[in-house]
Design a protein around this motif. Structure first.
Motif, short mmCIF file in Angstrom:
data_model
loop_
_atom_site.label_atom_id
_atom_site.label_comp_id
_atom_site.label_asym_id
_atom_site.label_seq_id
_atom_site.Cartn_x
_atom_site.Cartn_y
_atom_site.Cartn_z
N UNK A 50 4.42 -3.87 -3.32
CA UNK A 50 4.34 -5.33 -3.38
C UNK A 50 4.59 -5.92 -2.00
N UNK A 51 4.63 -7.25 -1.96
CA UNK A 51 4.87 -7.96 -0.69
C UNK A 51 6.15 -8.77 -0.80
N UNK A 52 6.94 -8.77 0.26
CA UNK A 52 8.10 -9.65 0.33
C UNK A 52 7.60 -11.05 0.68
N UNK B 287 -7.56 -1.83 6.21
CA UNK B 287 -8.47 -0.74 5.86
C UNK B 287 -9.60 -1.25 4.97
N UNK B 288 -9.26 -2.14 4.04
CA UNK B 288 -10.30 -2.69 3.16
C UNK B 288 -11.31 -3.51 3.95
N UNK B 289 -10.84 -4.32 4.90
CA UNK B 289 -11.76 -5.14 5.69
C UNK B 289 -12.70 -4.26 6.50
N UNK C 57 10.29 -10.17 -4.02
CA UNK C 57 9.15 -9.28 -3.89
C UNK C 57 8.11 -9.62 -4.95
N UNK C 58 6.88 -9.88 -4.49
CA UNK C 58 5.77 -10.11 -5.41
C UNK C 58 5.05 -8.78 -5.60
N UNK C 59 5.22 -8.21 -6.78
CA UNK C 59 4.68 -6.89 -7.07
C UNK C 59 3.16 -6.91 -7.16
N UNK C 60 2.54 -5.74 -6.98
CA UNK C 60 1.09 -5.64 -7.14
C UNK C 60 0.68 -5.85 -8.59
N UNK D 103 0.84 -1.20 0.00
CA UNK D 103 0.00 0.00 0.00
C UNK D 103 0.87 1.25 0.00
N UNK D 104 0.27 2.38 -0.34
CA UNK D 104 1.02 3.64 -0.35
C UNK D 104 0.71 4.48 0.87
N UNK D 105 0.37 3.81 1.98
CA UNK D 105 0.06 4.53 3.21
C UNK D 105 0.46 3.73 4.43
N UNK D 106 0.62 4.45 5.54
CA UNK D 106 0.78 3.82 6.85
C UNK D 106 -0.60 3.75 7.49
#
Length: 447
Positions: free
Chosen positions: A74-76, A129-131, A88-91, A36-39
């Motif tokens: 992405x996610x490590x 946040x989505x949940x 890293x698995x990119x979005x 995500x692009x946020x904290x």
């Protein structure tokens, strides 16, 4: 460009490390891996789910906070510690290999989903946040359908909400959303607030175990005074699309099961070739992994010695410790790059706060038990202070003021058009790789 520092995790721990490194190590190539692009400030999620705050109020923009750090969306999914490579698995769906000279692991935690029949398929979380946003839409949908239904059984089922977990997340979610549904029921011509049935199912013999018996009992009295059913020493045994079954044999008709019964460290650290303690990566008091001085870890996924408590204690996985570990981690990374000695993390817990909605709360600042309005004031002040961003503080405070003036705003955002919003869609914990799998995957990545 100087030595590369890779930070995994864009929460308050990881992002704060990256931001401080921009100042302490200006020659370093800092890269932040985060989907995500946020904290996200997790303690405010129950207020997002209850419509007290809009989703944007619970986050801080990474692009605004970080000036020189490269964000990698992405996610490590794995780390080869020997080769100093992160997969890293990119979005975008592609895998990338990221080399590092220093690695900071702050991947946080995930919802601890038990092997209970139907839980993953029919349960809903409030960890992202989505949940939280999906959960609000879902609950509003239940009220609208109940209002339109002529079937008493269906109306009762859609107006019953079951929260499993009597810890901080569960209590705050149930308390805030119970106020929301009761207030909104008055706006529907065919719904009566008495139809709203909320249940908190807790396998312990008290609520909020970490707050002590007194505040746990105070919390229970507040909830029960509002009509919330508190079922202690009880657990969930099964769920389907129209009911939940509890360990005492009861079967409750409901269309809403909210699962908040604990979290687990990110599976990433459990797949490393390194020691763990209860799923958390073992680190020294300087936050470095033993035998791997180039790797640091902090936050929920790290077993950090609690020097303030002593006796071999480990720091609890709270936002308070994660945010205070961040400057120590950044300082130690910068020190290791410069060949200087590192320092140990030491912090005495300042206490906990729990928002019960409205003017109700319980808090334990510096060991003192507070309830009611004093606790609510302390809780609000702590959240504003912990956000550490003037823009975020302004958004939260402004929305609290608007909420006090205009009350509830029953507007669905339409996210449930083609998705269910259930745990199975949000909890991705089965695609992390161990050391051998990471090496094979890295070898297969082009270039």
């Amino acid at each position: 460009m100087g030595e590369r520092v890779v930070v995994v995790g864009g929460g308050f721990a990881g992002a704060s490390v990256a931001r401080r490194l921009e100042k302490l190590a200006p020659a370093a190539d800092v890269r932040l891996v985060c989907p995500d692009d946020y904290m996200l400030y997790l303690p405010l999620l129950p207020q997002v789910a209850a419509g007290v705050l809009p989703p944007r109020a619970a986050v801080v923009s990474l692009s605004r906070r970080l000036k020189r750090t490269m964000l990698l969306p992405g996610r490590a999914t794995g780390v080869d510690l020997d080769a100093r490579r992160v997969l890293v698995h990119s979005i975008t769906g592609r895998d990338h290999v990221l080399a590092y000279d220093r690695l900071v692991l702050a991947p946080g935690s995930v919802t601890k989903v038990m092997e209970i029949p139907g839980l993953r398929e029919y349960g809903r979380g409030c960890k992202t946040l989505a949940e939280a946003t999906f959960l609000r839409d879902h609950v509003l949908t239940q009220l609208e359908v109940a209002n339109a239904s002529t079937d008493p059984g269906e109306r009762a089922r859609r107006c019953r909400f079951v929260v499993v977990g009597g810890g901080y997340a569960g209590v705050e979610t149930a308390a805030n959303m119970q106020l929301m549904t009761t207030a909104l029921a008055r706006r529907f011509p065919r719904l009566d607030p008495s139809l709203m049935q909320w249940h908190v199912v807790q396998h312990h013999d008290g609520l909020l175990p970490g707050m002590g018996n007194r505040l746990g009992d105070d919390t229970r009295r507040v909830l029960e005074a509002r009509g919330v059913h508190v079922d202690l020493v009880t657990s969930l045994t099964a769920a389907d699309d129209q009911s939940v079954t509890l360990s005492d044999g009861r079967r409750l008709a409901t269309s809403t099961l909210i699962w908040t019964a604990g979290v687990a460290p990110s599976p990433l650290v459990g797949h490393l070739d390194a020691a763990t303690e209860h799923g958390r990566l073992v680190v020294g008091a300087d936050l470095a992994v033993p035998g791997r001085p180039e790797v640091f870890s902090l936050g929920d996924a790290a077993a950090v010695p609690d020097l303030a408590t002593g006796g071999g204690a480990i720091c609890p996985p709270t936002a308070q410790h994660a945010t205070r570990q961040a400057p120590v981690a950044a300082d130690n990374v910068a020190a290791s790059l410069a060949g200087r000695p590192t320092r140990d993390y030491r912090h005495r817990d300042l206490g906990l706060v729990v928002d019960l909605g409205g003017s109700d709360a319980v808090a334990k600042p510096l060991g003192f038990d507070l309830a009611g309005l004093p606790a609510a004031a302390v809780t609000s002040a702590y959240h504003l202070w912990a956000l550490r961003s003037p823009a975020a503080v302004a958004r939260v405070a402004t929305n609290w003021a608007l909420r006090a003036v205009e009350g509830q705003n029953p507007v669905r955002l339409g996210f449930l058009t083609d998705r269910s919003g259930r745990l199975g869609e949000f909890e991705h914990t089965d695609d992390y790789l161990d050391a051998a799998q990471v090496r094979a995957a890295i070898a297969a990545v082009p270039g």
